[in-house]
Motif scaffolding. Structure first.
Motif, PDB file in Angstrom:
ATOM      1  N   ILE A 105     -11.948   7.557  -6.089  1.00  0.00           N
ATOM      2  CA  ILE A 105     -10.533   7.628  -5.734  1.00  0.00           C
ATOM      3  C   ILE A 105      -9.747   6.646  -6.588  1.00  0.00           C
ATOM      4  CG2 ILE A 105      -8.856   7.193  -3.900  1.00  0.00           C
ATOM      5  CD1 ILE A 105     -10.816   8.346  -1.932  1.00  0.00           C
ATOM      6  N   ALA A 106      -8.752   7.170  -7.281  1.00  0.00           N
ATOM      7  CA  ALA A 106      -7.943   6.374  -8.190  1.00  0.00           C
ATOM      8  C   ALA A 106      -7.001   5.464  -7.413  1.00  0.00           C
ATOM      9  CB  ALA A 106      -7.137   7.294  -9.108  1.00  0.00           C
ATOM     10  N   PRO A 107      -6.532   4.371  -8.047  1.00  0.00           N
ATOM     11  CA  PRO A 107      -5.543   3.511  -7.384  1.00  0.00           C
ATOM     12  C   PRO A 107      -4.194   4.205  -7.297  1.00  0.00           C
ATOM     13  CG  PRO A 107      -5.910   2.787  -9.647  1.00  0.00           C
ATOM     14  CD  PRO A 107      -6.910   3.867  -9.376  1.00  0.00           C
ATOM     15  N   THR A 108      -3.600   4.166  -6.119  1.00  0.00           N
ATOM     16  CA  THR A 108      -2.277   4.773  -5.915  1.00  0.00           C
ATOM     17  C   THR A 108      -1.396   3.789  -5.154  1.00  0.00           C
ATOM     18  OG1 THR A 108      -2.911   5.829  -3.813  1.00  0.00           O
ATOM     19  CG2 THR A 108      -3.255   7.101  -5.838  1.00  0.00           C
ATOM     20  N   GLY A 109      -0.140   3.732  -5.516  1.00  0.00           N
ATOM     21  CA  GLY A 109       0.797   2.845  -4.843  1.00  0.00           C
ATOM     22  C   GLY A 109       1.543   3.543  -3.710  1.00  0.00           C
ATOM     23  N   PHE A 110       2.133   2.745  -2.824  1.00  0.00           N
ATOM     24  CA  PHE A 110       3.013   3.265  -1.765  1.00  0.00           C
ATOM     25  C   PHE A 110       2.283   4.237  -0.834  1.00  0.00           C
ATOM     26  CE2 PHE A 110       5.312   2.477  -5.673  1.00  0.00           C
ATOM     27  CZ  PHE A 110       6.335   1.633  -5.279  1.00  0.00           C
ATOM     28  N   THR A 111       0.977   4.075  -0.672  1.00  0.00           N
ATOM     29  CA  THR A 111       0.166   5.145  -0.089  1.00  0.00           C
ATOM     30  C   THR A 111       0.502   5.417   1.371  1.00  0.00           C
ATOM     31  OG1 THR A 111      -1.561   4.384  -1.596  1.00  0.00           O
ATOM     32  CG2 THR A 111      -2.192   5.993   0.062  1.00  0.00           C
ATOM     33  N   ARG A 112       0.829   4.399   2.147  1.00  0.00           N
ATOM     34  CA  ARG A 112       1.172   4.641   3.554  1.00  0.00           C
ATOM     35  C   ARG A 112       2.503   5.382   3.695  1.00  0.00           C
ATOM     36  NH1 ARG A 112       2.267   0.203   6.619  1.00  0.00           N
ATOM     37  NH2 ARG A 112       2.351   1.628   8.400  1.00  0.00           N
ATOM     38  N   MET A 113       3.284   5.433   2.629  1.00  0.00           N
ATOM     39  CA  MET A 113       4.493   6.240   2.679  1.00  0.00           C
ATOM     40  C   MET A 113       4.136   7.728   2.694  1.00  0.00           C
ATOM     41  SD  MET A 113       7.708   6.330   0.053  1.00  0.00           S
ATOM     42  CE  MET A 113       6.649   6.910  -1.277  1.00  0.00           C
ATOM     43  N   MET A 114       3.028   8.098   2.043  1.00  0.00           N
ATOM     44  CA  MET A 114       2.618   9.509   2.039  1.00  0.00           C
ATOM     45  C   MET A 114       2.107   9.922   3.423  1.00  0.00           C
ATOM     46  SD  MET A 114       3.223   9.296  -1.104  1.00  0.00           S
ATOM     47  CE  MET A 114       3.100   8.029  -2.355  1.00  0.00           C
TER      48      MET A 114
END
Length: 422
Positions: A105-114
């Motif tokens: 799994i790649a690093p992703t920002g703002f994830t809890r917004m999704m």
């Protein structure tokens, strides 16, 4: 003449098997998803536009992303027949540790917004599947929370170098103390790319409420219930921020970072060091000379420089030149298990999935990420069997041809100078 008869009850019984209805709506939706595109469709239906577009979108005209995905469409597989593929081994050793599958799994920002479960869902699913989870500097779960969610698994930390080096290295130190085994140093973000969807959506942290966003949210009540009844959205590794995403990135990122800085960071980290954002063979050679353990061929999911090189096209050349010197990871554009298999065949040691992971998360939280992993796993094993290979080591360039769609009209002077003589 066809002879007809009145059907007997015992003949009809086998045809009258009714499947019990699934009462759990989330499970019913996820079970019906047969590929990542199906998860994307569910995610779009359940997620407000600003959050979905942050995942879906890319820079400017979004050509880099479209081309990267098209590159995986434009391949031809070459199967071998009459091979024993009754058992398929998808495991490998990557960056000094075991992986059960050739993707993480790649690093992703703002994830809890999704979706409100955010990185904790991703880390837990990755640990259960035996694959690495990468936490972004811009993540919305803390380093320690991710370690707790994936205590026996492999956690990687992705670092953006800030103008404040002490704060950058404080995060690196926390990740090392929490047991993260690999540092992904991202080098393709001297400034933020022009992500026009975010600008048009008024993307801010926390999200801005406008009449348009409220209207868009009406058919998506669960997202808002989760958003309003859980901890406020914030960067768990940073101070709180109130403003646009682009302003935050431009405030944080340091456009002066150079190869000496990369060497210095590498010396601070006790585990494996991987440089993420390599887009030319020349830069791949330069970081290999620094002695890093691996590189990620990536154009940041098309989110930085539009019309950037296609990582999948760059892969065979880099693998031929440097495959014995460091480990090669590929991301950008991967949306299926067949894409993963093609990347491994052409020289990648490993791959990372970002949007596919977020589509699963938005579609169903932790269960959606589990479903995404299950879909890719089934596609990988099926593709390997149909190619006639029983392990990742058996995959090679003979199994894949990259078909030409975007061929250069002429080679640059730099490219000519890099051509081998003889």
């Amino acid at each position: 003449m066809v002879q007809r008869r009145i059907p007997k009850v015992r003949d009809l019984a086998p045809l009258m098997q009714f499947k019990a209805p699934e009462l759990n709506g989330r499970k019913r939706r996820l079970d019906a998803a047969l590929n990542v595109e199906d998860l994307r469709t569910i995610a779009k239906r359940r997620t407000p536009k600003a959050a979905f577009d942050y995942t879906e979108g890319a820079a400017e005209k979004e050509l880099s992303l479209a081309r990267a995905r098209q590159a995986f469409e434009d391949i031809e597989f070459h199967p071998a027949i009459l091979r024993d593929v009754s058992a398929v081994d998808t495991s490998a050793t990557v960056l000094g540790g075991p992986v059960a599958l050739p993707f993480g799994i790649a690093p992703t920002g703002f994830t809890r917004m999704m979706q409100t479960e955010g990185e904790v869902a991703g880390a837990g699913a990755a640990g259960a599947a035996g694959i690495p989870f990468s936490l972004s500097t811009m993540g919305t779960a803390s380093i320690e929370d991710v370690a707790a969610a994936n205590p026996g698994g492999r956690n990687w930390f992705q670092l953006y170098m800030w103008k404040d080096r002490d704060r950058s290295m404080a995060l690196v130190d926390r990740a090392a103390k929490a047991g993260f085994d690999t540092l992904l140093v991202t080098v393709d973000v001297p400034v933020a790319g022009a992500r026009l969807r975010d600008t048009r959506n008024g993307m801010t942290i926390p999200p801005s409420l406008t009449p348009k966003t409220v209207i868009n949210a009406i058919p998506r009540p669960q997202w808002w219930i989760d958003f309003l009844t859980t901890e406020p959205l914030a960067f768990a590794s940073l101070d709180r921020w109130s403003g646009t995403v682009a302003d935050l990135l431009n405030t944080m990122f340091d456009p002066t970072v150079d190869f000496d800085d990369l060497r210095w960071v590498s010396e601070q980290w006790p585990g494996k060091v991987v440089v993420k954002g390599i887009q030319t063979l020349e830069d791949a050679r330069r970081v290999a000379d620094l002695g890093v353990d691996g590189i990620v061929l990536s154009n940041h999911g098309g989110r930085q420089l539009d019309r950037a090189p296609i990582p999948f096209h760059l892969l065979p050349e880099v693998a031929r030149e440097l495959g014995n010197d460091l480990e090669i990871v590929l991301d950008t554009g991967i949306m299926s298990g067949a894409d993963v298999v093609a990347a491994i065949a052409l020289g990648a040691d490993f791959t990372l999935v970002g949007r596919a992971y977020l589509y699963g998360l938005m579609a169903g939280g932790r269960e959606g990420v589990d479903r995404m992993i299950a879909i890719l796993t089934a596609e990988i094993t099926r593709t390997m069997r149909l190619l006639g290979v029983a392990s990742l080591d058996e995959l090679g360039p003979q199994h894949v041809t990259q078909l030409s769609r975007l061929a250069p009209l002429q080679r640059s002077a730099r490219a000519e100078s890099e051509r081998p003589v003889g």
